[in-house]
Design a protein around this motif. Structure first.
Motif, PDB file in Angstrom:
ATOM      1  N   UNK A 170      -8.795   7.088  10.662  1.00 11.29           N
ATOM      2  CA  UNK A 170      -7.671   6.158  10.369  1.00 11.29           C
ATOM      3  C   UNK A 170      -7.602   5.796   8.802  1.00 11.29           C
ATOM      4  N   UNK A 171      -8.819   5.675   8.125  1.00  4.77           N
ATOM      5  CA  UNK A 171      -8.736   5.577   6.875  1.00  4.77           C
ATOM      6  C   UNK A 171      -8.211   6.977   6.362  1.00  4.77           C
ATOM      7  N   UNK A 172      -8.808   7.888   6.791  1.00  6.28           N
ATOM      8  CA  UNK A 172      -8.414   9.573   6.368  1.00  6.28           C
ATOM      9  C   UNK A 172      -6.644   9.468   6.203  1.00  6.28           C
ATOM     10  N   UNK A 173      -6.099   9.073   7.238  1.00  8.24           N
ATOM     11  CA  UNK A 173      -4.854   9.211   7.647  1.00  8.24           C
ATOM     12  C   UNK A 173      -4.219   8.152   6.547  1.00  8.24           C
ATOM     13  N   UNK A 174      -4.503   7.183   6.378  1.00 10.91           N
ATOM     14  CA  UNK A 174      -4.126   6.149   5.500  1.00 10.91           C
ATOM     15  C   UNK A 174      -4.079   6.730   4.042  1.00 10.91           C
ATOM     16  N   UNK A 175      -5.094   7.411   3.773  1.00 11.08           N
ATOM     17  CA  UNK A 175      -5.369   7.922   2.312  1.00 11.08           C
ATOM     18  C   UNK A 175      -4.504   8.993   1.977  1.00 11.08           C
ATOM     19  N   UNK A 176      -3.909   9.668   3.018  1.00 12.96           N
ATOM     20  CA  UNK A 176      -2.984  10.934   2.940  1.00 12.96           C
ATOM     21  C   UNK A 176      -1.667  10.368   2.618  1.00 12.96           C
ATOM     22  N   UNK A 177      -1.468   9.191   3.417  1.00  9.11           N
ATOM     23  CA  UNK A 177      -0.194   8.738   3.219  1.00  9.11           C
ATOM     24  C   UNK A 177       0.034   8.035   1.695  1.00  9.11           C
ATOM     25  N   UNK A 178      -1.154   7.639   1.255  1.00 12.25           N
ATOM     26  CA  UNK A 178      -1.061   6.991  -0.147  1.00 12.25           C
ATOM     27  C   UNK A 178      -0.801   7.965  -0.843  1.00 12.25           C
ATOM     28  N   UNK A 179      -1.531   9.095  -0.838  1.00 12.75           N
ATOM     29  CA  UNK A 179      -1.777  10.183  -2.010  1.00 12.75           C
ATOM     30  C   UNK A 179      -0.353  10.779  -1.869  1.00 12.75           C
ATOM     31  N   UNK A 180       0.453  10.839  -0.829  1.00  4.51           N
ATOM     32  CA  UNK A 180       1.649  11.696  -0.768  1.00  4.51           C
ATOM     33  C   UNK A 180       2.676  10.678  -1.109  1.00  4.51           C
ATOM     34  N   UNK A 181       2.350   9.408  -1.389  1.00  6.44           N
ATOM     35  CA  UNK A 181       3.703   8.568  -1.792  1.00  6.44           C
ATOM     36  C   UNK A 181       4.381   7.890  -0.659  1.00  6.44           C
ATOM     37  N   UNK A 182       3.927   8.155   0.504  1.00  5.33           N
ATOM     38  CA  UNK A 182       4.759   7.701   1.658  1.00  5.33           C
ATOM     39  C   UNK A 182       4.375   6.154   2.088  1.00  5.33           C
ATOM     40  N   UNK A 183       3.287   6.010   1.495  1.00  6.69           N
ATOM     41  CA  UNK A 183       2.620   4.563   1.591  1.00  6.69           C
ATOM     42  C   UNK A 183       2.170   3.918   0.387  1.00  6.69           C
ATOM     43  N   UNK A 184       2.296   2.672   0.236  1.00  3.83           N
ATOM     44  CA  UNK A 184       1.985   2.020  -1.041  1.00  3.83           C
ATOM     45  C   UNK A 184       1.031   0.813  -0.661  1.00  3.83           C
ATOM     46  N   UNK A 185       0.066   0.649  -1.460  1.00  7.74           N
ATOM     47  CA  UNK A 185      -0.697  -0.626  -1.398  1.00  7.74           C
ATOM     48  C   UNK A 185      -0.268  -1.641  -2.048  1.00  7.74           C
ATOM     49  N   UNK A 186       0.069  -2.790  -1.327  1.00  3.36           N
ATOM     50  CA  UNK A 186       0.632  -3.968  -2.163  1.00  3.36           C
ATOM     51  C   UNK A 186      -0.426  -5.103  -2.399  1.00  3.36           C
ATOM     52  N   UNK A 187      -0.805  -4.928  -4.008  1.00  4.53           N
ATOM     53  CA  UNK A 187      -1.698  -5.523  -4.343  1.00  4.53           C
ATOM     54  C   UNK A 187      -1.091  -6.884  -5.142  1.00  4.53           C
ATOM     55  N   UNK A 188      -1.020  -7.904  -4.483  1.00  5.60           N
ATOM     56  CA  UNK A 188      -0.319  -9.132  -5.263  1.00  5.60           C
ATOM     57  C   UNK A 188      -1.312  -9.974  -6.262  1.00  5.60           C
ATOM     58  N   UNK A 189      -2.659  -9.828  -6.046  1.00  6.43           N
ATOM     59  CA  UNK A 189      -3.755 -10.185  -7.327  1.00  6.43           C
ATOM     60  C   UNK A 189      -4.716  -9.387  -7.377  1.00  6.43           C
ATOM     61  N   UNK A 190      -5.005  -9.150  -8.792  1.00  6.98           N
ATOM     62  CA  UNK A 190      -6.111  -8.044  -9.050  1.00  6.98           C
ATOM     63  C   UNK A 190      -6.771  -8.749 -10.315  1.00  6.98           C
ATOM     64  N   UNK A 191      -8.043  -8.625 -10.474  1.00  7.67           N
ATOM     65  CA  UNK A 191      -8.692  -9.287 -11.604  1.00  7.67           C
ATOM     66  C   UNK A 191     -10.286  -9.049 -11.239  1.00  7.67           C
ATOM     67  N   UNK A 192     -11.069  -9.613 -12.402  1.00  5.97           N
ATOM     68  CA  UNK A 192     -12.535  -9.133 -12.307  1.00  5.97           C
ATOM     69  C   UNK A 192     -13.254 -10.042 -11.288  1.00  5.97           C
TER      70      UNK A 192
END
Length: 305
Positions: free
Chosen positions: A254-276
């Motif tokens: 399932x992770x491989x499926x999601x990574x392919x969708x991310x790489x192709x631009x069909x899925x985006x990861x919604x990051x609302x907070x990022x920091x150290x």
């Protein structure tokens, strides 16, 4: 190694023993990890001293698995496990990881394991949703934003339910055909429900099923019990079912499926907070107070991206 652990003073960094990988595990130098509502809000009691929590992490393999499974040193990977993610080093089962394409940022990949795989498996549990109305509650959260996208990719007419108009920001761009403030605002019954909230909202969503509809009870963000009145259910809907959802391992495929969708631009990861990762307590508080739309990601210093 340094790790992020729970203590009387809250989340803080401390020294912890380096992990000792089993034969089926690789050793990973962690670049980033993401936080999930469940691992913050429902911290287990009785954790041993020095226990390293955390489910989702991405980084670089530094030691291959002794049994020959999995990637070789130098591979960029995203990993899942029920502990050990919040540290500089992680021992990860090769059955619960996937190699990250060069085009995908490791912090972005770290959002996928629990939230992305949960959404993918829950959409799959609904069966065919092509042309059907699917309600996603808690749609502004980590699982919710993945679920909106994946249900839309599967051909559903997606209705995103949120707690306030502000929380609906960006959901139509992800594939939601409608946004509503709770299941009570639905204009018509739905075939499927992906419920990330629980409590009274889960009951209200169940009452809104069309004939032979199904609810996947995924999350407990409301932190309240759910009481379903079947007299009400019988009056409001023809028939339907409620399923208790739990994500299932292994995660690798399932992770491989999601990574392919991310790489192709069909899925985006919604990051609302990022920091150290030094700001972990701030990230956790923002997540618990519903001020994060999507996922919270923490980066380790000097890590490969």
């Amino acid at each position: 190694m340094r790790a992020l652990i729970h203590g009387p003073q809250g989340l803080h960094r401390a020294d912890a023993p380096d992990p000792r990988p089993r034969d089926s595990q690789v050793l990973v130098a962690v670049a980033a990890f993401s936080l999930n509502f469940g691992e913050i809000a429902y911290r287990p009691t009785g954790e041993p001293t020095g226990h390293v929590p955390g489910w989702d992490a991405a980084g670089i393999v530094t030691r291959a698995a002794a049994d020959g499974s999995g990637p070789q040193p130098g591979a960029r990977v995203v990993t899942f496990g029920w502990d050990g993610a919040w540290a500089e080093l992680r021992a990860a089962e090769t059955s619960n990881l996937a190699v990250v394409p060069e085009a995908v940022d490791l912090g972005v990949a770290a959002t996928l394991p629990v939230a992305g795989v949960t959404a993918l498996q829950a959409v799959r549990r609904l069966g065919s949703v092509l042309g059907r109305r699917v309600l996603v509650t808690g749609a502004s959260g980590g699982v919710g934003r993945f679920a909106v996208q994946l249900a839309a990719l599967a051909g559903a007419h997606v209705i995103a339910s949120v707690g306030s108009p502000e929380r609906a920001e960006g959901l139509r761009e992800l594939g939601a055909a409608e946004t509503v403030l709770g299941p009570g605002a639905l204009s018509a019954p739905v075939y499927g429900v992906l419920d990330n909230v629980g409590g009274p909202q889960l009951a209200e969503a169940f009452y809104r099923l069309e004939a032979d509809g199904v609810v996947q009870a995924i999350g407990r963000a409301a932190r309240q019990p759910t009481t379903i009145d079947f007299e009400v259910a019988g009056a409001k809907s023809a028939r339907g079912r409620l399923e208790n959802f739990n994500v299932a391992t292994p995660f690798a495929d399932d992770l491989a499926i999601l990574l392919r969708l991310l790489e192709s631009g069909r899925l985006t990861a919604q990051i609302g907070w990022r920091g150290p990762w030094e700001q972990a307590e701030l990230a956790a508080e923002a997540l618990l107070s519903r001020r994060v739309q999507g996922k919270a990601v923490l980066d380790l210093p000097g890590a490969w991206r």
